[in-house]
Design an enzyme around this catalytic site. Sequence first.
Site, PDB file in Angstrom:
ATOM      1  N   ALA A  63       1.421  -1.597  -0.267  1.00 13.41           N
ATOM      2  CA  ALA A  63       0.187   0.000   0.178  1.00 13.41           C
ATOM      3  C   ALA A  63       1.286   0.806   0.118  1.00 13.41           C
ATOM      4  CB  ALA A  63      -0.882   0.112   0.964  1.00 13.41           C
ATOM      5  N   GLY A 109      -0.977  -5.574   0.502  1.00 19.62           N
ATOM      6  CA  GLY A 109      -1.875  -4.554  -1.046  1.00 19.62           C
ATOM      7  C   GLY A 109      -1.439  -5.263  -2.440  1.00 19.62           C
ATOM      8  N   GLU A 112      -2.394  -9.292  -1.645  1.00 20.82           N
ATOM      9  CA  GLU A 112      -3.752  -9.054  -1.461  1.00 20.82           C
ATOM     10  C   GLU A 112      -4.577  -8.647  -2.590  1.00 20.82           C
ATOM     11  OE1 GLU A 112      -4.289  -7.363   2.747  1.00 20.82           O
ATOM     12  OE2 GLU A 112      -3.853  -6.415   1.570  1.00 20.82           O
ATOM     13  N   GLU A 132       3.091  -6.514   6.577  1.00 18.34           N
ATOM     14  CA  GLU A 132       2.270  -5.921   7.621  1.00 18.34           C
ATOM     15  C   GLU A 132       2.923  -5.446   9.189  1.00 18.34           C
ATOM     16  OE1 GLU A 132      -0.192  -6.056   4.123  1.00 18.34           O
ATOM     17  OE2 GLU A 132       0.727  -7.089   5.537  1.00 18.34           O
TER      18      GLU A 132
END
Length: 258
Positions: A63, A109, A112, A132
Amino acid sequence: MGVIKKEKQGAYTILVIENPPLNVMSQAVLRELDEVLNELKTDEETICVIITGAGDRAFMAGADIKEFPELIGKKGIKSQFMESHAVLNKLDDFPKPVIAVLNGLTFGGGCELALACDLRIAEDHVQIGLPEIKLGLFPGGGGTQRLPRAVGEARAKEMMFTGEPVDAVKAKAIGLVNEVVPKGEGLQYGVKLASKISRYSLPALSRIKRSVNEGLGVSLKEGLEHEAGLFEEVFQTEDIKEGVQAFIEKRKPEFTHR
């Protein structure tokens, strides 16, 4: 200039994430992905979608951390996270097969996003992980839900507890990716796979996806009943008429995707 480049090639469309230098998942990427999925959902020419990253350094390296400081200490922001979930859910539920071609770092991300796709092809230099925990966070873009469904509970927890990535070969061994190909050949392989899939009936392909996805959330008996309902639906399509007739006549079917 947008951050997602769309390339239509016959019955498949390639989406290239162009958010240099590492194609991170910013709000702009999510907005454009949402828009392009809406377009492709009703595009009758597109049967299959490929998603990859620009360059060869990253598919998507997580992200955009620069967007995080404004969230620290704030309450009532669950709705913002659910907006991100809505886009990835739309990808997960997209009524056409979606192939992720991982051509570089696939972190956070990016992992994901890849997990929300149906098939994953990794080039041999790829690293995949959910780091993360190293920031005092945990995967909040669906990682805690989709990764265990892909690789099993214990393996997923290990990846998330440690934040350590796995290489492409390990990713294939644990079922995280479907195939590993040499560096620079991922898109070529993805196109070959998309071309093959796109020759088949979209009504049948979409029902395969629905039956699998929705069946995973219910008991086996409920899943079988759901499958039977979708199987009944597919017998009402034009494509099954063509497919059966072509088989009888010993020729290749020409599906109209209706």
